[in-house]
Scaffold this motif. Structure first.
Motif, mmCIF file in Angstrom:
data_model
loop_
_atom_site.group_PDB
_atom_site.id
_atom_site.type_symbol
_atom_site.label_atom_id
_atom_site.label_comp_id
_atom_site.label_asym_id
_atom_site.label_seq_id
_atom_site.Cartn_x
_atom_site.Cartn_y
_atom_site.Cartn_z
ATOM 1 N N LYS A 51 0.814 -1.223 0.000
ATOM 2 C CA LYS A 51 0.000 0.000 0.000
ATOM 3 C C LYS A 51 0.845 1.270 0.000
ATOM 4 O O LYS A 51 0.326 2.373 -0.112
ATOM 5 C CB LYS A 51 -0.907 0.027 1.234
ATOM 6 N N SER A 52 2.155 1.117 0.141
ATOM 7 C CA SER A 52 3.054 2.267 0.252
ATOM 8 C C SER A 52 3.281 2.950 -1.088
ATOM 9 O O SER A 52 3.102 2.345 -2.154
ATOM 10 C CB SER A 52 4.407 1.823 0.804
ATOM 11 N N ASP A 53 3.713 4.175 -1.010
ATOM 12 C CA ASP A 53 4.068 4.939 -2.197
ATOM 13 C C ASP A 53 5.289 4.293 -2.857
ATOM 14 O O ASP A 53 6.306 4.070 -2.192
ATOM 15 C CB ASP A 53 4.378 6.377 -1.782
ATOM 16 N N PRO A 54 5.221 3.973 -4.141
ATOM 17 C CA PRO A 54 6.365 3.355 -4.823
ATOM 18 C C PRO A 54 7.657 4.167 -4.717
ATOM 19 O O PRO A 54 8.738 3.592 -4.621
ATOM 20 C CB PRO A 54 5.897 3.251 -6.274
ATOM 21 N N ILE A 55 7.561 5.477 -4.699
ATOM 22 C CA ILE A 55 8.760 6.320 -4.566
ATOM 23 C C ILE A 55 9.402 6.114 -3.195
ATOM 24 O O ILE A 55 10.630 6.088 -3.068
ATOM 25 C CB ILE A 55 8.426 7.812 -4.798
ATOM 26 N N SER A 56 8.599 5.951 -2.170
ATOM 27 C CA SER A 56 9.120 5.689 -0.830
ATOM 28 C C SER A 56 9.883 4.366 -0.800
ATOM 29 O O SER A 56 10.961 4.274 -0.192
ATOM 30 C CB SER A 56 7.967 5.672 0.179
ATOM 31 N N ILE A 57 9.345 3.351 -1.441
ATOM 32 C CA ILE A 57 10.024 2.059 -1.501
ATOM 33 C C ILE A 57 11.312 2.180 -2.315
ATOM 34 O O ILE A 57 12.354 1.641 -1.938
ATOM 35 C CB ILE A 57 9.085 0.979 -2.070
ATOM 36 N N TYR A 58 11.258 2.923 -3.407
ATOM 37 C CA TYR A 58 12.472 3.175 -4.203
ATOM 38 C C TYR A 58 13.547 3.844 -3.343
ATOM 39 O O TYR A 58 14.711 3.435 -3.363
ATOM 40 C CB TYR A 58 12.153 4.056 -5.415
#
Length: 94
Positions: A51-58
């Motif tokens: 559910k997290s923002d993909p940019i945050s995971i990046y």
């Protein structure tokens, strides 16, 4: 080399883009594809990360790559301990 990111629709879309693959190749060399695969597997199998923002995971993955930390869901406490001992900070990458 600076990587400019725009908000992707999906995590997979971000991590399969040429700019992200090139950035991880720059950071990790031949290990980059395995690293990206591990990030995608963990992020999609974890309900909160999914559910997290993909940019945050990046960003978290880029920090792990820069510090040469392996991505392993079962070792998240070890990552936190290693960061704490090496840099005096508490930060869980995954």
């Amino acid at each position: 080399m600076e990587t400019t990111l725009t908000k992707p629709q999906t995590l997979k879309g971000l991590f399969t883009s040429d700019s992200v693959k090139n950035k991880f190749t720059e950071l990790l060399g031949a290990k980059s594809q395995g690293f990206i695969t591990s990030v995608l597997q963990i992020a999609t199998s974890n309900e909160l990360l999914a559910k997290s923002d993909p940019i945050s995971i990046y960003n978290a993955a880029a920090i792990a790559a820069t510090l040469d930390l392996p991505i392993n869901q079962n070792r998240s406490e070890e990552h936190t301990s290693e960061l704490q001992s090496r840099f005096g900070i508490s930060y869980a990458v995954f």
